[in-house]
Design a protein around this motif. Structure first.
Motif, PDB file in Angstrom:
ATOM      1  N   HIS A  13      50.463  38.601  35.514  1.00  0.00           N
ATOM      2  CA  HIS A  13      49.944  38.790  34.189  1.00  0.00           C
ATOM      3  C   HIS A  13      49.334  39.850  33.890  1.00  0.00           C
ATOM      4  N   CYS A  14      48.816  40.172  32.960  1.00  0.00           N
ATOM      5  CA  CYS A  14      48.218  41.402  32.373  1.00  0.00           C
ATOM      6  C   CYS A  14      46.793  40.605  31.877  1.00  0.00           C
ATOM      7  N   TYR A  41      43.136  33.332  37.964  1.00  0.00           N
ATOM      8  CA  TYR A  41      44.077  33.984  38.954  1.00  0.00           C
ATOM      9  C   TYR A  41      43.682  34.036  40.236  1.00  0.00           C
ATOM     10  N   HIS A  63      46.491  29.841  35.057  1.00  0.00           N
ATOM     11  CA  HIS A  63      47.100  31.007  34.512  1.00  0.00           C
ATOM     12  C   HIS A  63      48.377  30.894  33.687  1.00  0.00           C
ATOM     13  N   CYS A  75      46.895  39.166  38.281  1.00  0.00           N
ATOM     14  CA  CYS A  75      46.546  39.729  36.950  1.00  0.00           C
ATOM     15  C   CYS A  75      46.181  41.327  37.214  1.00  0.00           C
ATOM     16  N   CYS A 128      52.722  39.080  27.734  1.00  0.00           N
ATOM     17  CA  CYS A 128      52.102  39.402  29.169  1.00  0.00           C
ATOM     18  C   CYS A 128      53.209  39.004  29.978  1.00  0.00           C
ATOM     19  N   PRO A 129      53.221  40.076  31.158  1.00  0.00           N
ATOM     20  CA  PRO A 129      52.481  40.984  31.399  1.00  0.00           C
ATOM     21  C   PRO A 129      52.540  42.459  30.766  1.00  0.00           C
TER      22      PRO A 129
END
Length: 142
Positions: A13-14, A41, A63, A75, A128-129
């Motif tokens: 993820h971001c 996360y 998440h 993340c 995302c990401p």
């Protein structure tokens, strides 16, 4: 906290924060607790590449909506351009190195683990990401 179950997936993820803006793992956790009532996360990677464990591997995060069982969430801070107008792969070299280390660690611990970006899950309509996880992993020889 709910048990995670057998680990089968690792999702990248971001944080959807602007390029270059420092945000701490503690801030991410606080935002998630406010939004979801829990930590999202298992790991957060800050701009300098430092990795911060925010959940144990046996705890279920929040998440990947509807797909958190058996799913480790990582993340990285960033994921948006400086103006917050568009998704962008903003990972620093240090973040990339740390992410690769975590991926290799989990691949060693859980042979056959499936690694995806958040956007690669069914019914997820987000960037995302902000990069193609599969293409990146092929590019680095994973």
């Amino acid at each position: 906290m709910t048990a995670l179950g057998p680990i089968k997936f690792l999702t990248i993820h971001c944080a959807a924060t602007p390029e270059g803006r420092h945000v701490s793992a503690d801030q991410i956790t606080a935002w998630d607790k406010a939004k979801f009532g829990q930590t999202s996360y298992h790991w957060v990677i800050e701009l300098d590449g430092s990795m911060h464990r925010t959940l144990r591997d046996d705890e279920k995060g929040a998440h990947t909506g509807g797909a958190n069982t058996g799913n480790i969430g990582i993340c990285y801070i960033g994921g948006m351009d400086k103006g917050m107008k568009a998704p962008k792969d903003t990972r620093t070299d240090a973040q990339k190195a740390t992410l690769l280390t975590l991926i290799r660690t989990y691949k060693g611990r859980y042979p056959g683990i499936i690694i995806r970006g958040h956007r690669d899950w069914p019914k997820v309509n987000k960037a995302c990401p902000s990069f193609d996880v599969s293409a990146w992993l092929k590019g680095v020889g994973e």
